[in-house]
Every structure is written in structure tokens, then in C-alpha cells.
Enzyme design. Sequence first.
Site, PDB file in Angstrom:
ATOM      1  CD  GLU A   1       1.006 -30.185   7.179  1.00  0.00           C
ATOM      2  OE1 GLU A   1       1.447 -31.337   7.262  1.00  0.00           O
ATOM      3  OE2 GLU A   1       0.435 -29.738   6.174  1.00  0.00           O
TER       4      GLU A   1
ATOM      5  CE1 TYR B   1      -4.247  -1.061  -0.329  1.00  0.00           C
ATOM      6  CE2 TYR B   1      -3.642  -2.682   1.330  1.00  0.00           C
ATOM      7  CZ  TYR B   1      -4.519  -2.224   0.360  1.00  0.00           C
ATOM      8  OH  TYR B   1      -5.641  -2.916   0.085  1.00  0.00           O
TER       9      TYR B   1
END
Lengths: 668, 379
Positions: free
Chosen positions: B207, B111
Site C-alpha cells: 500500500e 495555473y
Amino acid sequence: MSTAAASSRKRRRSAEQLAAQGRDISVSEFFAKNRHLLGFDNPRKALLTTVKEAVDNSLDACEEAGILPEIWVQIESLGGNRYRVSVQDNGPGILKKQIPLVFGKLLYGSKFHRLRMSRGQQGIGISAAGMYGMLTTGRPVKIISKTGPRRPAHYYEIQIDTRRNKPEILNGRGQGVDIPPGEKGRQYMEQHGIHWEDVPHGTRVTIELEARHQRGRGSVEEYLEQTAIANPHVTIHYTDPDGQQRTIPRSAEVLPPEPKEIKPHPYGVELGMLSTMLKQSREQTLSQFLTRSFSRVSQSVAKKICETAGLSTRARPGRIGRHEAERLYQAIQQTRIQAPATDCLAPIGEQLLLKGLHHVVPGQFYAAHTRPPAVYRGNPFQIEVALAYGGAAPTRKVSRELLEELLQESDARTLRQFLIHTFNGIGADGAERILKASGLGVRKVPAKLRKAEIDKLHQAMQHVNPDEGQTMTLIRYANRVPLQFQQAACAITQAVMNVNWRSYGLSHSRGSLPAGPVTVVVHVASVWVPFTSESKEAIAPYPEILRELRLALQAVGRKLGMYLRRRARVKQQEDRRNLFLRYLDEVATAVSILDNTDKDHLYQLLLEVAKRKTAEADMKLDRSGRLVGPEEELQDESVLIVEDRPELWITRSSNGQQAHGETSETED
Amino acid sequence: MAKRTSKKSNGTARLSKQDRHTLAQLTELAHSVVRAAERKRDPHLDIPARSLSNVRFNKSRRIIEMGRNTNRRHLFNLNQAKSYMQTLLVAAGCKQLIDQGKTTSIRGLYYMLKHTIKGTKEETFDDQSECDPVIEDLEVLVRCLREELHLYAQKKGDMVGPLVLVDNGDEIDCSRMGSGGYGIPSIVEPERIQFKKCTADFVLHVEKDTVWQRFNEDKFWKKHNCILTHGGGQPPRGVRRLLYRLHHELGLPIYCLLDNDPWGYYIYSVIKQGSINLAFESQRMAVPDARYLGLRSKDFRECELSDSVKIALTDTDRKRARQIAQYPWFAHKKKWQKEIQQLLENDFKLEVEALISKDISYVTEVYVPERIAAGDFLD
């Protein structure tokens, strides 16, 4: 069954009664009833045809006499739907005793019986125009002709006796008037209200007729403009019904070479014609008849024909019967005979065609191609094609005043129709976009527009570029005469539509003319142009003619393709440059943030590099990957390129200019 | 010029040594552009290639190292002009961040740099996916980590366990983090985070979040005295860097519990040897001693799982598995070749959650403890 029914009824007429009704029909009478055959279908076309026949005759006469033609065309409005058309030339003039015949008898002419390239052919045109004028207004045709500066001017007022197809002289007690040269004559003319442009020799014909004057497609103005393209050696002065004068000066000072007259070629003769020629022949032997009445028939060829036909070379032509004539005809078809000589044709030439087109049609790219002569049915003919690409659309050239006049004159019911019919090649699509931009309703009546609305329309016409929706403008010529009507029925149109223009960079859907800002000029020159009707509006599609047309169109198409591809490439380079330019500022800003370099200085440096880079790329390769050098450009003399692309560099420099489009053509 | 001095005056300009190094690298980048422009040359950047063809497996260090291949990015090339401009834009943006002593997310930077190019309707960046690879390019180009450029990625990954650390001055006891755990920040450099006290015996990295929740709820880490982490799939750099530090500074062995699919294998590969994409970072992130605990291809049979937990391999899975088997760091490991071969033969994959089908706490109470006790894992 019908016979039974008929016999049961009472017979209405006896054979004798029927026979009593039959009588000769004069040509004049026939054409007076069938005026559409000669191009007098409606008042608007009548005006054009009248001008056209007179101008064509004038040009033929001037060229035959070896005079650079200068033509005055004047149309006067006499109130209502009556107009007076005057056409004058600086030609050789006409002998006194011939004047009534030329202008007052249908099918009288010098051009019908010979095989030679000329505008007029049958000897109907101008007398038919006179007849039409007489029928609609009752006024006679007025002719002044002068054969030399010291000679008197012959003045005739003529009517045609339609029943007998004979001229009727009204003035000077049926003898016409001789106006002496010099001051005295001038006074006489003034007294009798006779107009005469002061030339040492020439002819002026004045016809009053019922007509309608309207500009745009199929108008007198268009005819004159198109005539100027195909006849760059002609100067035309035109005075329109509003008294506006306009001159199209000649762009070439040289007359076209005089076409030679040739004898018919054996292949072009039909059986009936052959029989007639045999009967009328004064030659002693068949061999002599063949060699002397036809071109390209030598002693040995004649012998061969006779042998094949089983006739003696010494037979008397007048005694050859119907069966023998048929054998002779078959024999001719079977014998190999050399194609006719083609020096009877006088093409405009690529250079003059380019010049003429450039003179009248604004554009960026011009190409022309002249085919070598070819033969159909024993008649030599030659095809020439020229093409102009780009330039402003006709809608953008119109001034505010002219638009107002055009709107007044138009008989179109809606604005949309008005746009489509008045301006060449803008098409329904273009018209719609113009109307959308103007914010006016599609169904507005053109003649009832208010001032403010006309302004809006004019503005929209200036701003909308109808290029995309534009269809090709096709200008057709036969022996240098523009063909303005029956486009769809013409072999030329057929040939144009059958060429695959897509491969030359135009958008084109089958069965229609290609799209784009293109003007194509096609000229068919022949000793005998095969028209589909007497009004000479469309050319018949002989396969030989179609083939030559196709080849010629493809030749200019290839040149256009090359140009368009080149343009696309240049455009690509410009895009490239623009892309770099866009980012240079960002890069310079970023770098100056990073290490405090002076941003503007860096920008200039980068700009220099960018110029160098793209200049290099411009020169490198063409589309097919070959190396391109600037020296190759414009070597082709049949191509003319007018560059008017806007400058794209923000800052100009010497090498920046070179970088522009100085790329060149390569053959493909 | 004026712009920059004003920035210096209102920004916090206290630069660390690392910052000065990074700034020097960025400035050098700008110098090269000016030099090229002055010599009327086409300026270009030589960006190290971030591809498999440009990584080398260092057998002695057992990590992936970046090769010497570079991709040249020209300003005056139609296809590269924009990305060239973007690279410099990102560099300038990072410099401003460093000057001001601020950090921002990569989305924030996007941005910050996004604006309409003057005189056009074109944006400097159309979306963030256009900006992210450019940031990675810059990282390899100036050989600085993202964190050193004052950028951080989205935070994902949590930790619990008997560890006390100091984060930006705050003391945090990771054994008292409730059910949520300590969110691992994306910058875990020693300047930011210091370990204070650790009693754990090993690290178990799982995980994803769901599995991690299971372990945390069952207080697995308490029972087995370990640190429990997860990386939300492919672990972000913060997590990897933390694992690296836990392993190297505290000497804890790392065990990984990942899905039995090519994706799980690759996660393990990244933790162990470093990623192909950012190979130059692996020396600071790779843990060559990490162990692969599971799931294994043989587990379907050994744990007697039901057919319904199978997930069929897709074509991409098969392709990826073969690709991974070809990686030089797997190529010579027979066990791994066998493992992958087994996966392909099975033609199905298994998620860690599949073990729940046996019993809700099977994975925490049986599976992991047994495997660790038996030393049954892949290297």
C-alpha cells in the site's frame, strides 16, 4: 399629623382673604400663559403654527364656499427675531362685523358646534396666533377681507383684550376702514403700505411676531409641501424671508366633495352632554328629542330606548332628572343602533393621494389605499394611506447654495446633529456615513465650516446613498392638515410601528419605524379628530382607529411587498444575464482556440441565445410559481410605478428591451 | 487565427497518431458549440456520469465499464454556466499543450488557465480543487486518458526488482536502484517505457512507502525474485498502468498487501476492476487476476497480535465497508463477504505495520512468504 402641625402654627390667610383673591380666568389669559398648549412653545414653532392656522382657515373657507383655493404665504424678516407673516386666500371673504370676532376672540368659531369634517375645530387657532404676535411684538393683527369684486375691502387692525377675551379695533376710530374697490382703493393701499394680491374676493391676515425661521424638519416649507400632498387641489405661492418665491401648482382641478354636516350619534354622547342637551331641548317629547337631536335614531329605536330606560316616550325632555338621564344613557348603550352615516367624510381618494405624493416625493413605486369609513365613539372616521418607495434621499437633492444657507441657519451643535435634524429619515447611520465619506469631523460646528469644507460635505451628500440606514419618512394628516410634531405620541406612529413590515420586504426592528427609502402618508379624516391636545399635534389611540390604521397600512404594505419581490426577481434575472455575459467571452475564446472559429462572430451568436434564454425566464414564473403574463401589469389603479432602472445590455435590441422587467403583479 | 499559426510555427508540431486522435476529439467538442449557437440553441455538453450508478460490472471481462448515463451541462444554466466555461477552457488548454508537444502537471494546467475574467473580479478557477474534476470531466467526455491530453498527475509510487526497462531512451536496471527505488512516472505507455528484460516471478504491490521500505531493506525481492511496487495509498494511474503491463505483457501474477480496512479493500478493488470515477479507463488499467494477500480480518487472531494495535472503526468506516460489500464485483464472492463481515464483527482495523509489533521483519520473513506458499489469499 399634618393637621396638628398646621393648626399649631399661625394661620397665614383667613378664608375671607383667600376668597377675595379668587376671580374669573379669561380663556385668553389662560392661553397667554399656557401658549405651549396651542403650539407656541418656541419661536420656531410659533412661526409654523401661525402660518398653519391661517392656511387651514383659508382652505376651510374656500372649500366651504366651493372655490378652488389659491394661497399666498409670505414671511418677511424685520430684523432680529421679528418676522411678519402674511397669508392671503381667494376665499369668500368675511362679513365686516364678524372680522373682529374671528380674529380677536378666542374660542369663537363656526366649526365647534357642528359635526362635520373640517380642518379647524375649536376656533382658537388664528386668534391665538394674533395674540401671540401681540404679546411678543405689541403689534396688532391686520386683516383685509373682500367679499366680492364690487364690494369694498374691509381693513382692520385688531388687538385682543386678554382679560376680557374681546377684540379691540385700533384703526378707523374703533370701526375699521372700508377701502373702496377699483383704482381709488388701490391707491389707498399703496399709500398705507397694505399688501393685497388682486383677487375679486378673499382674506389676508398679517401678523407680526417674534419667531425664528429655519428650514428642514418641522419648518414652514415642510408644512406647505405636505399640505400640497394632501390637498392636490390647492395652489400655494410661498415667499420666504430671503425673498425667494416658490409656487406649488395644483395637480387636481376638482374640489373634494363637500362633506355633509351630521347630528351626533347616540353612542358618542356622554352622560353630562346628554343632560345638557335634554335641558336645552325645545322638543315636546322625549321621543322627538331622541329622533331629532341624534342621527340614526328612528321612531322605533327611540321607543326601544325609552322602554329600556323605563321612561315614557311622551316625557318632556326638560323635566328629565339626573337619575332618569343616567337610565336613559344606559339604555342608549344597551340598544343596538345603526352606525352613523359616513357621507360626512370627504377622503382625498386613492388617485389624488397618489398624484399628490408623486408630485412632491420622488420615487419608483407608489401605492395608496382608502379604507371604508368606520366609527369610534359614535364619530365616523376614515383612514387613507399612501406609500412611496425609492427615489433619491433628501440629502442628494440639496444644491450647494441651499446647503450653505441651511448650515448658516442651523442651531445644531455638530454636523452630525445638523444632518439628522435637517433631513428627513436619514438617521444617525446615514449621517455618520456621509460624514465619513466627506472626511470631516463629526463634532464640527455647522455654521463655522469653511468653503472648501462645505464643498466636501456637499460632494459626500451627493455620493453617499443613505438608503440602508434610512428610516421610513412618516407624514401624518388629520383632516388634510399635516401633523409635524409629537410623532412618537401619535396613534398613527404606533400603528405603523406595530405592522410587521418585514413581511413586505423592509427591514424593521420592533418598537421603531421600518428602514428603507420609504415615505408613508397617513390621513385620518373624521368629523371630530381625537387630538391629544389643543395644539393638534397627535391623534389619540382609540382601538377602532388603530385597527383601521393597521388594515390600511397592511393593504399598501402588501402592494409594496409585491413590488419589491418583483423587483428582486427582475434583479435576479439581471444577475443571471450578467453571469452569462461574463462567461460568453471566455467560452468564445476557448472555442476559437479549439477549432479556429471566428471568435467575435461566435460571441454575437451566443449573445443572441443568451438574450432569448433570459427573456424567456423573465416571463415564466413569479415567486409563488404562478404563470405571469405582461397584460396583468398595472391593472391595480391604486399603484403607480416609475421605472428608471439603468440599461444593462451592452448591445441593445428590440427584444432585449422587452426582456426588461415587463413582468407583472399578481395578487398574493 | 493568427494566434494559432504563430504557435504552430514556434511549437514542435510533430503529432503522434494518438495526438491527432485526441485533437480531433477536442475539435469536435468546439464544433458542437458552434453548431448549437448557429441554430440559436443552448449549447450543452453530455458528460458521462462518473458515479456508481453509471458503472456496470462486466462479468466476463471482470472489469468495471462505464454506462451510458450522461449529465448534461448547459451554458445557459445558472449553476452550470461556470463549469461549462471551465470545461471548454481546459479543452483549449490541452489543445495548446498537444500543439506544442509539451506536457504539464494538472497543477500546471490550473495555473495556465487561471486568469481574471474580463470586466469582473472573478477568477476562471478559484483553486485547483475546482480544476481537477473538470479535467476528469474532459477525460470522460472526449474518452481520452489524462496522459493523452498531455497532462500528468503528481508522481507517487516506486518500484524495485529484477527488471530492466527503457524509459525515454534511458536504460534502467530496477535491481540497482539503491534504497530509493525507481520512481514510477505517470506516463508509462509503451511509447515511453519499454520492458527489456525481466526475470521476476511475481509482483508484490504494497500500500504505501513505509511498508515498501521495509521490504526493500530486507531485500525481499531478491530472496523471492519478485518486483516490489507501492502506490502511496490509492495508486495513481501510472502505477496501475504499469501493473497492468507487467501482468499482461510479462505474465506476472500480482499480489497486493494492503491495510485491513475499507480503504485497503477499495484500493484492491481499483487495481483489480478499475475505479468508478474513471470507469472508461479500466480496460487499460484493471488487472482482474490480482490477488489480495492481506491483511485479513482473521490475522489479528491468527498472528496473535496484541490488543494495542487495534484501531477502532469509525462510522464512516462501517458505512464504507457495507457499501463495498454491496459492489457487484464483491457481492457474489462468499470469501469476500465473509472477510468484510469479519471486519465489521471485529469492529477494528489493522494496518500492515501492525505486524511489526511482533517482530520488525515478521511481515517480510514470515507473513508474506507463508501466505504465498499456502496460496492463502482472496481473489
